[in-house]
Write an enzyme that holds these catalytic residues in place. Structure first.
Site, short mmCIF file in Angstrom:
data_model
loop_
_atom_site.label_atom_id
_atom_site.label_comp_id
_atom_site.label_asym_id
_atom_site.label_seq_id
_atom_site.Cartn_x
_atom_site.Cartn_y
_atom_site.Cartn_z
N LYS A 208 0.84 -1.20 0.00
CA LYS A 208 0.00 0.00 0.00
C LYS A 208 0.88 1.26 0.00
O LYS A 208 0.67 2.17 -0.78
CB LYS A 208 -0.90 -0.04 1.23
CG LYS A 208 -1.87 1.11 1.34
CD LYS A 208 -2.81 0.87 2.51
CE LYS A 208 -3.62 2.11 2.82
NZ LYS A 208 -4.53 1.92 3.95
N GLU A 355 -4.66 -7.50 15.25
CA GLU A 355 -4.16 -6.16 14.91
C GLU A 355 -5.30 -5.16 15.02
O GLU A 355 -5.09 -3.98 15.28
CB GLU A 355 -3.56 -6.15 13.49
CG GLU A 355 -2.61 -5.00 13.27
CD GLU A 355 -1.74 -5.14 12.03
OE1 GLU A 355 -0.51 -4.98 12.15
OE2 GLU A 355 -2.28 -5.39 10.94
N LYS A 506 9.59 -1.16 14.71
CA LYS A 506 10.17 -0.74 13.42
C LYS A 506 11.21 0.34 13.64
O LYS A 506 12.29 0.32 13.07
CB LYS A 506 9.07 -0.14 12.52
CG LYS A 506 8.14 -1.12 11.87
CD LYS A 506 7.30 -0.34 10.85
CE LYS A 506 5.98 -1.02 10.56
NZ LYS A 506 5.08 -0.20 9.78
C1 G6Q Z 1 -2.54 -4.04 8.11
C2 G6Q Z 1 -1.32 -3.34 8.43
C3 G6Q Z 1 -0.06 -4.01 7.94
C4 G6Q Z 1 0.30 -3.74 6.49
C5 G6Q Z 1 1.75 -4.15 6.25
C6 G6Q Z 1 2.19 -3.93 4.84
O1 G6Q Z 1 -3.63 -3.64 8.37
O2 G6Q Z 1 -1.42 -2.03 8.02
O3 G6Q Z 1 -0.06 -5.39 8.13
O4 G6Q Z 1 -0.56 -4.39 5.63
O5 G6Q Z 1 2.58 -3.44 7.13
O6 G6Q Z 1 2.08 -2.58 4.49
P1 G6Q Z 1 2.23 -2.14 3.00
O7 G6Q Z 1 1.15 -2.74 2.20
O8 G6Q Z 1 2.18 -0.64 3.02
O9 G6Q Z 1 3.58 -2.64 2.53
#
Ligand code: G6Q
Length: 543
Positions: A208, A355, A506
């Site tokens: 994302k 989560e 992180k």
């Molecule tokens: C889910 C969280 C988390 C996310 C990952 C990957 O609800 O936000 O698990 O999906 O950290 O993030 P990206 O898709 O931004 O790489």
């Protein structure tokens, strides 16, 4: 949200009272006093059947739990979510995964703009691309068709696609190799690619944000692997596509924006398997089956939105879960799918539930004075029976169970499926009713062994039953749990849609990384334990 704090609401107080009167009752009594119990405490929604009669509740408990939901503003909150209000307040975002499966022609507005046309435009582009890969029309840099698809992503950009791929294997085009790389541990990438030909391999970089350390590290290693194998930068355009909301970062990575599939900030990571993040799923099972899965999601959305509380599957399961977590102080839930194809479903649910509802401050930032989200765990039946079920039957912890079963197998084979179903029914029965000391004695068991062979019972479970595990059913199951999580979050008055708890680790890792790598002895300002471990690792690696 109700302005009255949860533990001071009328229904909550009444439930505390109810807990005191119910906790001493046994499911054996509930059933013997009420032969109609199973008929009454069951419901059906969107083609899923739920038997919740083996729960430690009376009709009064259920009435009070539903009153709690109403007092907590569930009905308004539900409308607010479906309507696209910014209910994820700490991130100031709408929460609209339900729009991802809204049928063409439906309308869902975010900031005054109908998002459904964009959702379907993206689905159409994804479908066209997936078909090109499936038919072999998508050629790699050397002109060979792509036959291997590797999804690179983590968390919400991995767990859903992996789970769906495993769950829907009977629908997967078997001559495609579909793999997933998530862990920053180089072993994950190495093992996923060791027998693949770069000329026939497509990487789907799913992120994302397109900034996630693990995914970017794996994507860079994939690019190097591809360049070493194919000898040219120009290969990237034929061997990498991206799924992201961050076009600038995708382009900076070197992926042609025409090969990017987008989604929106109103789709949370763990709620994104039905967005473009599902590209690997769509390539695997085909656009038609993917759309059947979306239709399943939508059917459950509609059920959740419209069914009265007493006949509403997600609401019922949410309330029962809350009953055990907050009143019985049960700290876990076992998810026990009696279908091998659902082997990754518990792992998927761990992220979705933990989560989302692993929070200890309420929406206004105050510490909660009640227990919230429990630990979810599970394995497909019957494997778990030969492992951790011992504790569920005879341990000191109360572990409510969600059994999931299907009347028909995707792989009918002799008596296998009958045995599988006999086992799931037997487990739920054994947990609920147990075996008394008298019954054990009656079987001639020596007195010294009687306590060991007695089963207390009174261990609650739900049973979710569907005809078969097909794409639509998978969509319904996932949406069921999404709405359970939502309902509980509303009542617990927590934000189910942020995940600040993953940030600290992180940040600390990015401080420790250069300390591990530095050639010079770095000054270390951690606690004595972390400092000593860093020095020891450096020493073991000759630094
Ligand atoms: C889910 C969280 C988390 C996310 C990952 C990957 O609800 O936000 O698990 O999906 O950290 O993030 P990206 O898709 O931004 O790489």
């Amino acid at each position: 949200m109700s302005p009255v704090p949860l533990s001071q609401r009328k229904a909550w107080r009444a439930l505390e009272e109810e807990y005191r009167s119910v906790q001493g009752c046994h499911l054996r009594e509930f059933f013997s006093m009420d032969p109609a119990r199973a008929g009454r405490l069951s419901c059906e929604g969107a083609g899923l059947y739920l038997d919740y009669s083996k729960h430690r509740v009376t009709d009064r408990t259920l009435t009070l739990l539903r009153a709690l939901a109403t007092e907590s503003g569930l009905l308004d909150a539900r409308e607010a979510m479906f309507r696209g209000d910014r209910i994820n307040r700490t991130e100031d975002r709408a929460v609209l995964h339900t729009a991802l499966r809204a049928p063409r022609g439906a309308q869902v507005f975010v900031d005054g703009r109908d998002v459904v046309p964009e959702v379907h435009e993206t689905l159409d582009r994804l479908s066209a691309f997936a078909e090109q890969v499936r038919t072999g029309a998508w050629k790699g840099f050397t002109g060979k068709p792509v036959r291997n698809v590797v999804n690179i992503g983590i968390g919400g950009s991995d767990l859903g696609p992996v789970m769906a791929f495993e769950a829907l294997r009977p629908y997967v085009m078997r001559d495609l190799v579909i793999r997933f790389v998530s862990n920053v541990d180089g072993t994950d990438f190495a093992e996923a690619t060791r027998d693949l030909d770069p000329a026939e391999t497509l990487f789907v970089v799913s992120s994302k944000t397109f900034t996630t350390q693990e995914t970017m590290t794996n994507a860079l290693s994939a690019r190097t692997w591809c360049l070493v194998g194919l000898g040219s930068d120009a290969a990237v355009a034929r061997h990498f596509v991206a799924v992201s909301t961050n076009a600038a970062k995708v382009e900076a990575f070197g992926i042609d924006p025409r090969n990017m599939f987008g989604f929106w900030d109103w789709v949370g990571g763990r709620y994104s398997m039905d967005s473009a993040i599902g590209l690997s799923t769509m390539i695997a099972i085909g656009p038609k089956a993917f759309r059947e899965m979306l239709a399943g999601f939508h059917a459950m959305d509609e059920h959740f939105r419209t069914a009265p509380l007493e006949a509403n599957l997600p609401v019922t399961m949410a309330l029962l879960g809350l009953w055990y977590a907050s009143f019985f102080k049960a700290q876990t839930v076992a998810v026990l799918p009696y279908d091998q194809y659902l082997k990754r479903f518990p792992a998927y649910l761990q992220q979705l539930t933990m989560e989302s509802n692993g929070k200890s401050v309420s929406s206004d930032g105050r510490p909660v004075d009640y227990a919230t989200g429990p630990v979810y765990f599970g394995e497909p039946g019957t494997n778990g029976q030969h492992s951790f079920y011992q504790l569920i039957h005879q341990g000191t912890a109360l572990v409510p169970c969600d059994f999931i079963a299907f009347a028909r197998s995707q792989n009918p084979l002799g008596r296998h499926h009958d045995m599988l179903l006999a086992n799931v029914l037997a487990q739920a029965e054994a947990l609920a009713f147990g075996r008394t000391a008298e019954e054990v004695r009656g079987e001639g068991v020596p007195e010294a062994l009687v306590p060991h062979r007695t089963f207390p019972g009174n261990r609650p479970s739900s049973l979710i039953l569907a005809e078969r595990l097909d794409p639509a059913t998978l969509g319904k199951l996932v949406a069921l749990y999404e709405h359970i999580v939502f309902t509980q979050g509303v009542i617990w008055d927590i934000n189910s849609f942020d995940q600040w708890g993953v940030e600290l680790g992180k940040a600390l890792a990015s401080r420790i990384l250069p300390e591990l790598e530095s050639g010079e002895e770095p000054p270390l300002g951690h606690d004595s334990s972390t400092n000593a471990l860093i020095r020891r690792i450096r020493g073991m690696r000759g630094k």
